[in-house]
Design an enzyme around this catalytic site. Structure first.
Site, mmCIF file in Angstrom:
data_model
loop_
_atom_site.group_PDB
_atom_site.id
_atom_site.type_symbol
_atom_site.label_atom_id
_atom_site.label_comp_id
_atom_site.label_asym_id
_atom_site.label_seq_id
_atom_site.Cartn_x
_atom_site.Cartn_y
_atom_site.Cartn_z
ATOM 1 N N ARG A 164 -10.273 4.380 4.511
ATOM 2 C CA ARG A 164 -10.264 4.582 3.048
ATOM 3 C C ARG A 164 -11.089 5.813 2.644
ATOM 4 O O ARG A 164 -11.745 5.827 1.603
ATOM 5 C CB ARG A 164 -10.807 3.346 2.306
ATOM 6 C CG ARG A 164 -10.021 2.068 2.512
ATOM 7 C CD ARG A 164 -8.625 2.146 1.931
ATOM 8 N NE ARG A 164 -7.941 0.870 1.956
ATOM 9 C CZ ARG A 164 -7.200 0.414 2.976
ATOM 10 N NH1 ARG A 164 -7.046 1.152 4.046
ATOM 11 N NH2 ARG A 164 -6.609 -0.765 2.902
ATOM 12 N N SER A 238 -7.526 -3.783 -3.603
ATOM 13 C CA SER A 238 -8.892 -4.147 -3.155
ATOM 14 C C SER A 238 -9.904 -3.331 -3.948
ATOM 15 O O SER A 238 -9.817 -2.101 -3.961
ATOM 16 C CB SER A 238 -9.078 -3.832 -1.672
ATOM 17 O OG SER A 238 -8.164 -4.530 -0.885
ATOM 18 N N GLU A 334 -14.233 0.531 -3.442
ATOM 19 C CA GLU A 334 -13.156 1.409 -2.947
ATOM 20 C C GLU A 334 -12.531 2.194 -4.104
ATOM 21 O O GLU A 334 -12.114 3.335 -3.955
ATOM 22 C CB GLU A 334 -12.070 0.553 -2.267
ATOM 23 C CG GLU A 334 -10.956 1.373 -1.664
ATOM 24 C CD GLU A 334 -9.640 0.617 -1.549
ATOM 25 O OE1 GLU A 334 -8.795 0.790 -2.453
ATOM 26 O OE2 GLU A 334 -9.454 -0.117 -0.567
HETATM 27 P P1 FAD Z 1 -4.577 7.525 -8.682
HETATM 28 O O1 FAD Z 1 -5.135 6.162 -8.908
HETATM 29 O O2 FAD Z 1 -3.873 8.182 -9.799
HETATM 30 O O3 FAD Z 1 -5.748 8.484 -8.180
HETATM 31 C C1 FAD Z 1 -6.634 8.065 -7.171
HETATM 32 C C2 FAD Z 1 -7.550 9.242 -6.813
HETATM 33 O O4 FAD Z 1 -6.786 10.274 -6.217
HETATM 34 C C3 FAD Z 1 -8.219 9.887 -8.042
HETATM 35 O O5 FAD Z 1 -9.498 10.324 -7.653
HETATM 36 C C4 FAD Z 1 -7.316 11.088 -8.344
HETATM 37 O O6 FAD Z 1 -8.018 12.141 -8.991
HETATM 38 C C5 FAD Z 1 -6.874 11.495 -6.963
HETATM 39 N N1 FAD Z 1 -5.538 12.105 -6.918
HETATM 40 C C6 FAD Z 1 -4.356 11.492 -7.246
HETATM 41 N N2 FAD Z 1 -3.337 12.353 -7.019
HETATM 42 C C7 FAD Z 1 -3.873 13.504 -6.564
HETATM 43 C C8 FAD Z 1 -3.341 14.763 -6.162
HETATM 44 N N3 FAD Z 1 -2.032 15.022 -6.175
HETATM 45 N N4 FAD Z 1 -4.209 15.737 -5.763
HETATM 46 C C9 FAD Z 1 -5.527 15.507 -5.734
HETATM 47 N N5 FAD Z 1 -6.097 14.339 -6.105
HETATM 48 C C10 FAD Z 1 -5.277 13.361 -6.504
HETATM 49 N N6 FAD Z 1 -4.448 1.140 -1.111
HETATM 50 C C11 FAD Z 1 -4.396 1.065 0.248
HETATM 51 O O7 FAD Z 1 -4.911 1.961 0.933
HETATM 52 N N7 FAD Z 1 -3.793 0.005 0.862
HETATM 53 C C12 FAD Z 1 -3.223 -1.000 0.187
HETATM 54 O O8 FAD Z 1 -2.698 -1.929 0.793
HETATM 55 C C13 FAD Z 1 -3.255 -0.960 -1.228
HETATM 56 N N8 FAD Z 1 -2.722 -1.951 -1.964
HETATM 57 C C14 FAD Z 1 -2.763 -1.908 -3.322
HETATM 58 C C15 FAD Z 1 -2.186 -2.956 -4.043
HETATM 59 C C16 FAD Z 1 -2.196 -2.946 -5.424
HETATM 60 C C17 FAD Z 1 -1.561 -4.095 -6.188
HETATM 61 C C18 FAD Z 1 -2.787 -1.846 -6.107
HETATM 62 C C19 FAD Z 1 -2.783 -1.810 -7.601
HETATM 63 C C20 FAD Z 1 -3.381 -0.813 -5.404
HETATM 64 C C21 FAD Z 1 -3.369 -0.833 -3.995
HETATM 65 N N9 FAD Z 1 -3.948 0.188 -3.233
HETATM 66 C C22 FAD Z 1 -3.891 0.143 -1.851
HETATM 67 C C23 FAD Z 1 -4.656 1.310 -3.899
HETATM 68 C C24 FAD Z 1 -3.713 2.458 -4.357
HETATM 69 O O9 FAD Z 1 -2.381 2.028 -4.409
HETATM 70 C C25 FAD Z 1 -3.795 3.679 -3.441
HETATM 71 O O10 FAD Z 1 -5.113 4.146 -3.363
HETATM 72 C C26 FAD Z 1 -2.896 4.824 -3.934
HETATM 73 O O11 FAD Z 1 -2.806 5.830 -2.950
HETATM 74 C C27 FAD Z 1 -3.367 5.434 -5.249
HETATM 75 O O12 FAD Z 1 -2.348 6.331 -5.671
HETATM 76 P P2 FAD Z 1 -2.245 6.805 -7.174
HETATM 77 O O13 FAD Z 1 -1.176 7.843 -7.228
HETATM 78 O O14 FAD Z 1 -2.086 5.652 -8.070
HETATM 79 O O15 FAD Z 1 -3.663 7.496 -7.369
HETATM 80 N N1 EPU Z 2 -9.868 -13.706 2.925
HETATM 81 C C1 EPU Z 2 -10.511 -14.824 2.455
HETATM 82 N N2 EPU Z 2 -10.566 -14.989 1.105
HETATM 83 C C2 EPU Z 2 -10.023 -14.104 0.234
HETATM 84 C C3 EPU Z 2 -9.372 -12.973 0.733
HETATM 85 C C4 EPU Z 2 -9.309 -12.787 2.100
HETATM 86 O O1 EPU Z 2 -11.011 -15.640 3.203
HETATM 87 O O2 EPU Z 2 -10.110 -14.362 -0.973
HETATM 88 C C5 EPU Z 2 -9.745 -13.547 4.367
HETATM 89 C C6 EPU Z 2 -8.311 -13.862 4.790
HETATM 90 O O3 EPU Z 2 -8.140 -15.189 5.042
HETATM 91 C C7 EPU Z 2 -8.130 -13.023 6.017
HETATM 92 C C8 EPU Z 2 -9.068 -11.845 5.786
HETATM 93 O O4 EPU Z 2 -9.948 -12.204 4.743
HETATM 94 O O5 EPU Z 2 -8.542 -13.749 7.145
HETATM 95 C C9 EPU Z 2 -8.347 -10.550 5.482
HETATM 96 O O6 EPU Z 2 -7.552 -10.724 4.301
HETATM 97 P P1 EPU Z 2 -6.226 -9.855 4.035
HETATM 98 O O7 EPU Z 2 -5.336 -9.901 5.225
HETATM 99 O O8 EPU Z 2 -5.665 -10.301 2.733
HETATM 100 O O9 EPU Z 2 -6.719 -8.367 3.960
HETATM 101 P P2 EPU Z 2 -7.985 -7.698 3.290
HETATM 102 O O10 EPU Z 2 -8.950 -7.330 4.367
HETATM 103 O O11 EPU Z 2 -8.496 -8.532 2.183
HETATM 104 C C10 EPU Z 2 -7.065 -5.297 3.590
HETATM 105 C C11 EPU Z 2 -6.961 -4.046 2.768
HETATM 106 C C12 EPU Z 2 -5.741 -4.122 1.872
HETATM 107 C C13 EPU Z 2 -4.508 -4.242 2.753
HETATM 108 C C14 EPU Z 2 -4.638 -5.524 3.599
HETATM 109 C C15 EPU Z 2 -3.498 -5.663 4.600
HETATM 110 C C16 EPU Z 2 -9.177 -3.141 2.433
HETATM 111 C C17 EPU Z 2 -10.299 -2.935 1.502
HETATM 112 N N3 EPU Z 2 -8.154 -3.863 1.965
HETATM 113 O O12 EPU Z 2 -7.317 -6.370 2.697
HETATM 114 O O13 EPU Z 2 -5.655 -2.903 1.150
HETATM 115 O O14 EPU Z 2 -3.331 -4.298 1.982
HETATM 116 O O15 EPU Z 2 -5.874 -5.472 4.346
HETATM 117 O O16 EPU Z 2 -3.663 -4.739 5.622
HETATM 118 O O17 EPU Z 2 -9.210 -2.668 3.558
HETATM 119 C C18 EPU Z 2 -6.331 -1.829 -0.896
HETATM 120 O O18 EPU Z 2 -6.947 -1.023 -0.206
HETATM 121 O O19 EPU Z 2 -6.271 -1.746 -2.148
HETATM 122 C C19 EPU Z 2 -5.627 -2.942 -0.248
HETATM 123 C C20 EPU Z 2 -4.988 -3.892 -0.930
#
Ligand code: FAD
Ligand code: EPU
Length: 338
Positions: A164, A238, A334
């Protein structure tokens, strides 16, 4: 190009929080970015780049020119016997890019299906899920330097990717606007189904022939079952990172909390599941007004409707303090806080 003043960002951040940009402009081409950089509005103000707003918490009005990146287009630029190189413009929705690649049987990012946001933001925090991060297929990116208007190329080492993390979230924060990202994808896919519940979900789907599409579908189902849809409940995924601790800290915690969820890393450290720490500290479903810890996934903070950015931030501070008090562990946010 239109520059709008006092522009509401409520519909442009997935927390759904009200905040106004001092100025707001959309850019569709690199030339428009350069034109904007030469404008008075740019020179006289701070600037902030916006993608899909899915990793942002807005705690105040944004005293800046907010530049919404809307550059579009996906192009295969090269190939050899084993790989294709595909360049995706920064404003393309990430999930649409993933599905474009899957439709052509280009492998490597299918486990990252359904992550919200734009492709241009994907290198910012080296997005990751289900055992894959973009650094695994990243080739290079192009970005315009805001101070000079020059287009620069960044290779993988230049980006300093981590969990991240990237150089754009640290030293080069707000200094470049990423305009396109190039990935090297496989023609003959290597399926990555070891992580989490992927195999189980594929079994449920009764998949006989594994494909990029079936893996993406399994991941879409798993994600939809535990992560709140921002269109229904405001959130940014997250809110905290999973903390990395040394072996001594891990053993201390494991001794005190035998059910601790942790993963051994190659460097002998451990990654702790922050969601588990938060849940076991009694905060799953915790709510103050409209700001809450999600009921199914404690790592996700949610806005049930009218929470302000500051109320969300205060909730995150409460989570940090509670976890610190119970386990002696410092969680790190994050989400990008403005
Ligand atoms: P924004 O929120 O618009 O911007 C994020 C940052 O990037 C800001 O600092 C912005 O200034 C900068 N930025 C954006 N675009 C540019 C550009 N073109 N050039 C320079 N800087 C830029 N993230 C994960 O890693 N794994 C996940 O599984 C995951 N799951 C998610 C689930 C949900 C339901 C949600 C809401 C979010 C999740 N995220 C996850 C976080 C998010 O989706 C990612 O970080 C995504 O890449 C953000 O993209 P954005 O375009 O919305 O960025
Ligand atoms: N867990 C709990 N309680 C909770 C949530 C999770 O006990 O309320 C336990 C689960 O049971 C599991 C473990 O934690 O054993 C991991 O949970 P999960 O698989 O849901 O993944 P996570 O570690 O919570 C990370 C990333 C997610 C990504 C998933 C799948 C980070 C900060 N988050 O979540 O990324 O989608 O793994 O790979 O690394 C994001 O970055 O926004 C994001 C959603």
């Amino acid at each position: 190009m239109e520059i709008i003043s006092n522009f509401s960002l409520k519909s442009l951040n997935t927390f759904g929080i009200e905040s106004h940009a001092k100025f707001f402009a959309k850019v569709n081409t690199v030339n428009q970015i350069i034109e904007l950089i030469e404008s008075d509005s740019f020179k006289k103000n701070n600037h902030f780049i916006l993608g899909g707003g899915s990793n942002l918490l807005l705690t105040k009005n944004v005293d800046a020119l907010v530049i919404k990146n809307e550059l579009k287009g996906i192009e295969k630029i090269n190939e050899d016997a084993d790989f294709v190189w595909v360049t995706c413009a920064a404003g393309v929705v990430w999930h649409e890019f993933v599905m474009w690649c899957i439709d052509r049987n280009y492998g490597g990012i299918e486990n990252l299906a359904l992550i919200p946001g734009c492709t241009g933001a994907s290198p910012m925090q080296n997005i990751g899920a289900y055992g894959v991060e973009i650094k695994d297929t990243f080739f290079e990116l192009e970005a315009v330097e805001l101070a000079t208007g020059q287009l620069k190329t960044f290779t993988k080492p230049d980006c300093e990717f981590g969990y991240r993390e990237s150089v754009f979230k640290r030293q080069l924060k707000n200094q470049f606007i990423i305009t396109s990202v190039t990935f090297r994808l496989t023609k003959v896919p290597t399926f990555q189904i070891e992580y989490g519940a992927i195999k189980q979900e594929l079994d449920n789907m009764q998949v006989s022939n594994l494909s990029l599409k079936s893996i993406a579908q399994a991941i879409i189902t798993i994600r939809s079952s535990k992560l709140p849809n921002p269109k229904e409940i405001g959130n940014a995924g997250s809110f905290f990172k999973n903390p990395e601790v040394d072996e001594a800290t891990y053993l201390r915690l494991k001794n005190e909390f035998p059910n601790l969820v942790a993963y051994a890393l190659e460097n002998k450290n451990y990654k702790l599941a922050a969601g588990w720490l938060i849940e076991q500290a009694g905060l799953k479903g915790y709510r103050v007004g409209d700001a809450g810890v999600h009921q199914l996934q404690s790592l996700v903070l949610v806005n049930y409707g009218t929470a302000t950015g500051n109320q969300m931030f205060d909730l995150s501070t409460h989570v940090l303090e509670t976890v610190k008090q119970k386990y002696g562990i410092d969680l790190e946010r994050e989400v990008n806080i403005i």
